[in-house]
Motif scaffolding. Structure first.
Motif, mmCIF file in Angstrom:
data_model
loop_
_atom_site.group_PDB
_atom_site.id
_atom_site.type_symbol
_atom_site.label_atom_id
_atom_site.label_comp_id
_atom_site.label_asym_id
_atom_site.label_seq_id
_atom_site.Cartn_x
_atom_site.Cartn_y
_atom_site.Cartn_z
ATOM 1 N N LYS A 1 5.007 19.318 0.627
ATOM 2 C CA LYS A 1 5.131 19.216 -0.837
ATOM 3 C C LYS A 1 3.815 18.804 -1.482
ATOM 4 O O LYS A 1 3.666 18.835 -2.703
ATOM 5 C CB LYS A 1 6.224 18.204 -1.189
ATOM 6 C CG LYS A 1 7.612 18.657 -0.751
ATOM 7 C CD LYS A 1 8.664 17.737 -1.377
ATOM 8 C CE LYS A 1 10.068 18.304 -1.304
ATOM 9 N NZ LYS A 1 10.608 18.318 0.064
ATOM 10 N N GLY A 2 2.880 18.365 -0.676
ATOM 11 C CA GLY A 2 1.571 17.953 -1.193
ATOM 12 C C GLY A 2 0.666 17.607 -0.029
ATOM 13 O O GLY A 2 1.133 17.509 1.115
ATOM 14 N N ILE B 1 0.859 -1.198 0.000
ATOM 15 C CA ILE B 1 0.000 0.000 0.000
ATOM 16 C C ILE B 1 0.890 1.241 0.000
ATOM 17 O O ILE B 1 1.768 1.385 0.863
ATOM 18 C CB ILE B 1 -0.938 0.025 1.233
ATOM 19 C CG1 ILE B 1 -1.804 -1.246 1.257
ATOM 20 C CG2 ILE B 1 -1.811 1.281 1.215
ATOM 21 C CD1 ILE B 1 -2.783 -1.335 2.426
ATOM 22 N N ILE B 2 0.681 2.093 -0.983
ATOM 23 C CA ILE B 2 1.470 3.326 -1.057
ATOM 24 C C ILE B 2 0.523 4.525 -1.016
ATOM 25 O O ILE B 2 -0.682 4.384 -1.285
ATOM 26 C CB ILE B 2 2.376 3.360 -2.320
ATOM 27 C CG1 ILE B 2 1.537 3.459 -3.606
ATOM 28 C CG2 ILE B 2 3.275 2.132 -2.368
ATOM 29 C CD1 ILE B 2 2.373 3.687 -4.864
ATOM 30 N N ASN B 3 1.071 5.685 -0.687
ATOM 31 C CA ASN B 3 0.235 6.874 -0.528
ATOM 32 C C ASN B 3 1.060 8.127 -0.805
ATOM 33 O O ASN B 3 1.821 8.579 0.035
ATOM 34 C CB ASN B 3 -0.338 6.891 0.911
ATOM 35 C CG ASN B 3 -1.006 8.201 1.284
ATOM 36 O OD1 ASN B 3 -0.851 8.700 2.396
ATOM 37 N ND2 ASN B 3 -1.756 8.770 0.388
ATOM 38 N N SER B 4 0.925 8.638 -2.015
ATOM 39 C CA SER B 4 1.601 9.891 -2.376
ATOM 40 C C SER B 4 0.609 10.752 -3.140
ATOM 41 O O SER B 4 -0.069 10.229 -4.034
ATOM 42 C CB SER B 4 2.823 9.610 -3.253
ATOM 43 O OG SER B 4 3.410 10.822 -3.700
ATOM 44 N N PRO B 5 0.516 12.046 -2.826
ATOM 45 C CA PRO B 5 1.054 12.787 -1.702
ATOM 46 C C PRO B 5 0.662 12.139 -0.371
ATOM 47 O O PRO B 5 -0.436 11.610 -0.236
ATOM 48 C CB PRO B 5 0.425 14.181 -1.845
ATOM 49 C CG PRO B 5 0.135 14.315 -3.315
ATOM 50 C CD PRO B 5 -0.256 12.937 -3.744
ATOM 51 N N HIS B 6 1.572 12.245 0.573
ATOM 52 C CA HIS B 6 1.489 11.413 1.769
ATOM 53 C C HIS B 6 0.860 12.115 2.973
ATOM 54 O O HIS B 6 1.324 13.181 3.401
ATOM 55 C CB HIS B 6 2.912 10.955 2.137
ATOM 56 C CG HIS B 6 2.967 10.044 3.308
ATOM 57 N ND1 HIS B 6 3.714 10.322 4.426
ATOM 58 C CD2 HIS B 6 2.355 8.866 3.550
ATOM 59 C CE1 HIS B 6 3.578 9.337 5.307
ATOM 60 N NE2 HIS B 6 2.750 8.450 4.798
ATOM 61 N N ASN B 7 -0.183 11.486 3.470
ATOM 62 C CA ASN B 7 -0.768 11.873 4.748
ATOM 63 C C ASN B 7 -0.189 10.930 5.805
ATOM 64 O O ASN B 7 -0.323 9.712 5.633
ATOM 65 C CB ASN B 7 -2.297 11.708 4.681
ATOM 66 C CG ASN B 7 -2.991 12.051 5.973
ATOM 67 O OD1 ASN B 7 -2.384 12.584 6.888
ATOM 68 N ND2 ASN B 7 -4.281 11.731 6.041
ATOM 69 N N PRO B 8 0.451 11.360 6.855
ATOM 70 C CA PRO B 8 0.464 12.719 7.401
ATOM 71 C C PRO B 8 1.689 13.577 7.093
ATOM 72 O O PRO B 8 1.723 14.730 7.521
ATOM 73 C CB PRO B 8 0.440 12.443 8.914
ATOM 74 C CG PRO B 8 1.271 11.195 9.060
ATOM 75 C CD PRO B 8 0.970 10.376 7.830
ATOM 76 N N SER B 9 2.707 13.096 6.389
ATOM 77 C CA SER B 9 3.977 13.847 6.374
ATOM 78 C C SER B 9 3.986 15.015 5.393
ATOM 79 O O SER B 9 4.833 15.897 5.489
ATOM 80 C CB SER B 9 5.142 12.900 6.046
ATOM 81 O OG SER B 9 5.122 12.553 4.674
ATOM 82 N N GLY B 10 3.084 15.011 4.385
ATOM 83 C CA GLY B 10 3.104 16.082 3.388
ATOM 84 C C GLY B 10 4.263 15.947 2.403
ATOM 85 O O GLY B 10 4.664 16.912 1.761
ATOM 86 N N THR B 11 4.836 14.726 2.284
ATOM 87 C CA THR B 11 5.891 14.498 1.295
ATOM 88 C C THR B 11 5.281 13.818 0.062
ATOM 89 O O THR B 11 4.135 13.340 0.117
ATOM 90 C CB THR B 11 7.017 13.608 1.861
ATOM 91 O OG1 THR B 11 6.434 12.388 2.342
ATOM 92 C CG2 THR B 11 7.749 14.307 3.000
ATOM 93 N N ILE B 12 6.051 13.797 -1.031
ATOM 94 C CA ILE B 12 5.561 13.127 -2.246
ATOM 95 C C ILE B 12 6.635 12.168 -2.765
ATOM 96 O O ILE B 12 7.823 12.366 -2.500
ATOM 97 C CB ILE B 12 5.182 14.134 -3.368
ATOM 98 C CG1 ILE B 12 6.356 15.062 -3.719
ATOM 99 C CG2 ILE B 12 3.975 14.957 -2.952
ATOM 100 C CD1 ILE B 12 6.073 15.995 -4.896
#
Ligand code: PMP
Ligand code: GLN
Length: 380
Positions: A311-312, A163-174
């Protein structure tokens, strides 16, 4: 009565806990991710119009066809990627239901599912309730970069899904294109399904490109994309989302979908389909939220909190290690009670509750709310 809990280690979601605490203490709520400004009047009117013109009975199981056509058009427009509107797109009750249904359709007892921590809170319980085993890859603050050798070492014959998640909750990275190519290389020749949670695809800053799995041909063939209109159209309370996947995966998904929700709120689907005819409704989101991020960060630039600009997503992570060494959950609660500002502690999304002394702030708020929040941050 006695029963054995299927989720013995799961408690109430941090989003519920912090939003309730914010309400109790009359605090500015930058915790749970939702806007405090209204959703579009035009969209609301289109939904009302759908209700008044007969869209009040069950939608087709896979979703209103106009909406699926609008979604398919968006993928052609943004990524030159084709998803068949009838066979490869399903409308869901928010991204949450899409994620849950994907996991229950494919994860069997003792299957392993790789997740990247900090991870959105719905992934792990959905894996566990289906008898699967979450395998965590912990990302390190403040950059949350993936160590691909570590990922490779955690893939085994039992790995059913990543499972991947970009833009990433919670870090705000992409994730970069290079990250996606690494994932593609690692999964090539395997039976691993990728669940790519792309709910923040339209919220990416500084002219970066969102790296959807559908841009990578081999990845696309093994992937589900999950998406949320709540995030895109400022109406998280409507709980409408969707997922896309190749036909052979989607037909398996629908076997479960038809029995855990069957179909979702019909007038909203028709209203959103009409609204999406103008692509500016989603393409304008990057600039809209970048202005908010920039305003918030400018206002708190002299505070004692340290940060890397998001970043997102519409979340900003702030490092409070120069303020206190309190446990992040305690600090977030104290800020809510004493300073009247709620945020989300990141440790709850980490492996073994790792505490990096960072809090997440949602900046999907009016400029006025951001000014008030910044004033508090600067006082701490
Ligand atoms: N995934 C992520 C990363 C999220 O932040 C959220 C919350 N919006 C969801 C899934 C769930 O989306 P929805 O509200 O549409 O169920
Ligand atoms: N996605 C929202 C967030 O990250 C929360 C959604 C929820 O409360 N389940 O804040």
């Amino acid at each position: 009565m006695n029963f054995k809990s299927k989720l013995p280690n799961t408690s109430t979601s941090i989003f519920t806990v912090m939003s309730a605490l914010a309400k109790q203490h009359n605090a500015i709520n930058l915790s749970q991710g939702f806007p405090d400004f209204p959703s579009s009047k035009k969209l609301n009117d289109l939904v009302a119009n759908a209700m008044n013109t007969g869209y009040n009975q069950y939608a087709p199981m896979a979703g209103n066809l106009d909406l699926r056509l609008a979604i398919a058009h968006k993928y052609e427009l943004l990524y030159k990627s084709h998803y068949h509107p009838e066979k490869e797109i399903t409308v869901t009750a928010g991204a949450t239901q899409a994620i849950y249904t994907i996991i229950s359709a494919f994860v069997n007892k003792n299957d392993e599912v790789i997740i990247f921590k900090p991870a959105y809170d719905s992934y792990q319980p959905a894996i566990e309730i289906n008898g699967g085993k979450p395998i965590a890859v912990q990302l390190e603050a403040p950059n949350y970069k993936v160590n691909w050798d570590e990922v490779a070492s955690k893939i085994s014959s039992k790995t059913k899904m990543i499972i991947i998640n970009s833009p990433h909750n919670p870090s705000g990275t992409i994730w970069s294109k290079e990250d996606m190519l690494q994932l593609q290389k690692l999964t090539n020749g395997t039976n691993i399904i990728v669940l790519s949670d792309e709910v923040y695809e339209h919220i990416v800053f500084d002219d970066a490109q969102h790296q959807s799995v559908c841009l990578f041909q081999d990845l696309k063939q093994r992937s589900f994309i999950t998406a949320s209109f709540g995030k895109t159209f400022h109406n998280t309370g409507w709980k409408i989302g969707y997922c896309c996947a190749p036909d052979y995966l989607m037909s398996e998904f629908r076997k479960v979908h038809q029995f855990n929700v069957f179909s979702v709120h019909h007038p909203s689907q028709k209203g959103i389909a009409d609204y999406m005819q103008d692509s500016e409704t989603y393409l304008g989101l990057n600039a809209f939220f970048q202005q908010k991020r920039d305003l918030f960060l400018k206002l708190i630039s002299e505070s004692r909190f340290k940060f890397q600009p998001s970043k997102g997503t519409y979340f900003q992570v702030l490092d409070y290690s120069e303020v206190t060494d309190e446990y992040d959950v305690d600090f977030a609660k104290r800020l809510t009670k004493e300073f009247k500002m709620a945020s989300i502690p990141l440790s709850v999304f980490n492996d073994n509750g790792k505490d990096d002394k960072v809090l997440r702030f949602c900046f999907a708020k009016t400029d006025e709310t951001l000014l008030q929040a910044a004033e508090i941050v600067n006082r701490i």
